[in-house]
Design a protein around this motif. Structure first.
Motif, PDB file in Angstrom:
ATOM      1  N   LEU A 116       0.834  -1.073   0.062  1.00  9.58           N
ATOM      2  CA  LEU A 116      -0.015  -0.167  -0.052  1.00  9.58           C
ATOM      3  C   LEU A 116       0.839   1.352   0.067  1.00  9.58           C
ATOM      4  O   LEU A 116       0.250   2.272  -0.185  1.00  9.58           O
ATOM      5  CB  LEU A 116      -0.810  -0.038   1.131  1.00  9.58           C
ATOM      6  N   HIS A 117       2.188   1.134   0.097  1.00  8.78           N
ATOM      7  CA  HIS A 117       2.914   2.267   0.411  1.00  8.78           C
ATOM      8  C   HIS A 117       4.204   2.650  -0.568  1.00  8.78           C
ATOM      9  O   HIS A 117       4.900   3.576  -0.413  1.00  8.78           O
ATOM     10  CB  HIS A 117       3.431   2.209   1.943  1.00  8.78           C
ATOM     11  N   LEU A 118       4.387   1.638  -1.319  1.00 13.08           N
ATOM     12  CA  LEU A 118       5.591   1.707  -2.319  1.00 13.08           C
ATOM     13  C   LEU A 118       5.124   1.711  -3.543  1.00 13.08           C
ATOM     14  O   LEU A 118       4.071   0.894  -4.124  1.00 13.08           O
ATOM     15  CB  LEU A 118       6.639   0.672  -1.880  1.00 13.08           C
ATOM     16  N   PRO A 119       5.793   2.375  -4.444  1.00  9.26           N
ATOM     17  CA  PRO A 119       5.391   2.500  -6.084  1.00  9.26           C
ATOM     18  C   PRO A 119       5.749   1.142  -6.693  1.00  9.26           C
ATOM     19  O   PRO A 119       6.618   0.269  -6.388  1.00  9.26           O
ATOM     20  CB  PRO A 119       6.250   3.617  -6.446  1.00  9.26           C
ATOM     21  N   GLU A 120       5.261   0.906  -7.800  1.00 13.68           N
ATOM     22  CA  GLU A 120       5.312  -0.037  -8.861  1.00 13.68           C
ATOM     23  C   GLU A 120       7.111  -0.211  -9.169  1.00 13.68           C
ATOM     24  O   GLU A 120       7.319  -1.221  -9.773  1.00 13.68           O
ATOM     25  CB  GLU A 120       4.521   0.003 -10.136  1.00 13.68           C
ATOM     26  N   CYS A 121       7.594   1.057  -9.222  1.00 17.97           N
ATOM     27  CA  CYS A 121       8.929   1.141  -9.732  1.00 17.97           C
ATOM     28  C   CYS A 121       9.929   0.740  -8.564  1.00 17.97           C
ATOM     29  O   CYS A 121      11.249   0.889  -8.684  1.00 17.97           O
ATOM     30  CB  CYS A 121       9.206   2.437 -10.215  1.00 17.97           C
ATOM     31  N   THR A 122       9.637   0.359  -7.467  1.00 19.86           N
ATOM     32  CA  THR A 122      10.520  -0.169  -6.542  1.00 19.86           C
ATOM     33  C   THR A 122      11.696  -1.078  -6.754  1.00 19.86           C
ATOM     34  O   THR A 122      12.733  -0.702  -6.492  1.00 19.86           O
ATOM     35  CB  THR A 122       9.747  -0.777  -5.231  1.00 19.86           C
TER      36      THR A 122
ATOM     37  N   PRO B 207      13.338   8.702  -1.335  1.00 18.99           N
ATOM     38  CA  PRO B 207      12.397   9.106  -0.313  1.00 18.99           C
ATOM     39  C   PRO B 207      10.773   9.751  -0.691  1.00 18.99           C
ATOM     40  O   PRO B 207       9.857   9.475  -0.047  1.00 18.99           O
ATOM     41  CB  PRO B 207      13.082   9.797   0.968  1.00 18.99           C
ATOM     42  N   ALA B 208      10.901  10.368  -1.630  1.00 19.69           N
ATOM     43  CA  ALA B 208       9.669  10.942  -2.147  1.00 19.69           C
ATOM     44  C   ALA B 208       8.668   9.977  -2.574  1.00 19.69           C
ATOM     45  O   ALA B 208       7.669  10.320  -2.777  1.00 19.69           O
ATOM     46  CB  ALA B 208      10.209  11.826  -3.135  1.00 19.69           C
ATOM     47  N   TYR B 209       9.128   8.716  -2.961  1.00 23.91           N
ATOM     48  CA  TYR B 209       8.085   7.871  -3.430  1.00 23.91           C
ATOM     49  C   TYR B 209       7.584   6.894  -2.369  1.00 23.91           C
ATOM     50  O   TYR B 209       6.831   6.104  -2.808  1.00 23.91           O
ATOM     51  CB  TYR B 209       8.762   6.990  -4.230  1.00 23.91           C
ATOM     52  N   VAL B 210       7.921   6.972  -1.071  1.00 25.82           N
ATOM     53  CA  VAL B 210       7.520   6.145  -0.081  1.00 25.82           C
ATOM     54  C   VAL B 210       6.278   6.979   0.916  1.00 25.82           C
ATOM     55  O   VAL B 210       6.504   8.021   1.184  1.00 25.82           O
ATOM     56  CB  VAL B 210       8.625   5.943   1.037  1.00 25.82           C
ATOM     57  N   ARG B 211       5.205   6.238   1.099  1.00 25.35           N
ATOM     58  CA  ARG B 211       4.258   6.789   1.972  1.00 25.35           C
ATOM     59  C   ARG B 211       4.073   5.779   3.243  1.00 25.35           C
ATOM     60  O   ARG B 211       3.313   5.194   3.330  1.00 25.35           O
ATOM     61  CB  ARG B 211       2.769   6.482   0.972  1.00 25.35           C
ATOM     62  N   MET B 212       4.699   6.246   4.096  1.00 23.60           N
ATOM     63  CA  MET B 212       4.874   5.603   5.147  1.00 23.60           C
ATOM     64  C   MET B 212       3.596   5.818   6.003  1.00 23.60           C
ATOM     65  O   MET B 212       3.347   4.740   6.740  1.00 23.60           O
ATOM     66  CB  MET B 212       6.203   6.040   6.240  1.00 23.60           C
TER      67      MET B 212
END
Length: 255
Positions: free
Chosen positions: A39-45, A184-189
């Motif tokens: 739920l918190h990381l993008p597809e490009c991880t 870090p800008a891609y993470v939704r903690m």
């Protein structure tokens, strides 16, 4: 992004030619994925982590440049969740082989594959075996196997006094921490939630490959991303780069 100056995608062709002529005979190719990461990381991880680790390894080696990541990868077990992409195994192999063929024409002699997606790792071993036969004058090395990765996760989990299984291997404290360190800008903690929390064994991974990720975790997470920090991400990054670097040195010491 760490190591932009070593990434082929940001270099002009004369700069690349100059590097090759000066002894940069090695190219690192990360084999990533474009798939769900909870739920918190993008597809490009996996792409982001793969490039970061590849650049870190290239910095240590001193004679290597970094290829664009090959995406998508082999992600059939994630296709149940929206947005994931997966190549057929034959397509994946053909794309990797075309990358190798292209770089051989430019003068690269050594190829280091870095699978940043677990679903690619066993296939990478088979690809290297095939390529050693097809391209007999070239060197092929596998920077990161599934067993090597599990050992890193288990060691740092223990050293950091984290609950067993926090670093389950997918969208977990490990990958989330690396993303907090690299992008870090891609993470939704605020969206981070634990999924399946247990030891990241090979048996667990094989179960996921057989039944799909939601057969283990409804939200597509293996581990506990709420334990992630940027500081832990730096620790994971440095540990992974060191393990890969030492392996490459061991494999090439007789040259």
């Amino acid at each position: 992004m760490i190591g932009e100056r070593l990434q082929l995608r940001y270099m002009s062709w004369p700069d690349i030619r100059e590097k090759i002529d000066s002894g940069f005979d090695t190219v690192i190719i990360s084999l990533g994925a474009m798939e769900q990461h909870g739920l918190h990381l993008p597809e490009c991880t996996d792409e982001t982590i793969g490039i970061g680790l590849s650049c870190g390894l290239a910095e240590r080696l001193g004679n290597a440049l970094v290829s664009p990541t090959i995406i998508p990868g082999l992600s059939e077990h994630h296709m149940v969740l929206a947005g994931s992409l997966s190549l057929r195994p034959d397509t994946f192999k053909a794309v990797v082989e075309d990358y190798v063929q292209s770089y051989l024409r430019h003068g690269f002699k050594k190829f280091i594959f870095l699978a940043s997606h677990g679903g690619n790792m066993d296939t990478t071993i088979k690809l290297i075996d095939d390529f050693k036969i097809i391209f007999q004058d070239s060197v092929f090395l596998n920077a990161l196997t599934l067993d090597r990765l599990i050992a890193i996760l288990s060691r740092i989990e223990k050293e950091s006094s984290m609950p067993i299984g926090s670093c389950g291997g997918h969208a977990c404290a490990f990958e989330t921490s690396l993303m907090l360190y690299l992008a870090p800008a891609y993470v939704r903690m605020d969206k981070a939630k634990p999924g399946y929390v247990g030891p990241p064994t090979r048996e667990l991974v094989e179960t996921m490959f057989k039944y799909g990720v939601t057969g283990i975790s409804e939200i597509g997470v293996l581990g506990d991303p709420t334990m992630a920090t940027e500081e832990l991400g730096k620790k994971f990054f440095e540990a992974a780069v060191e393990v890969m670097y030492q392996y490459i040195l061991e494999q090439t010491k007789e040259e």
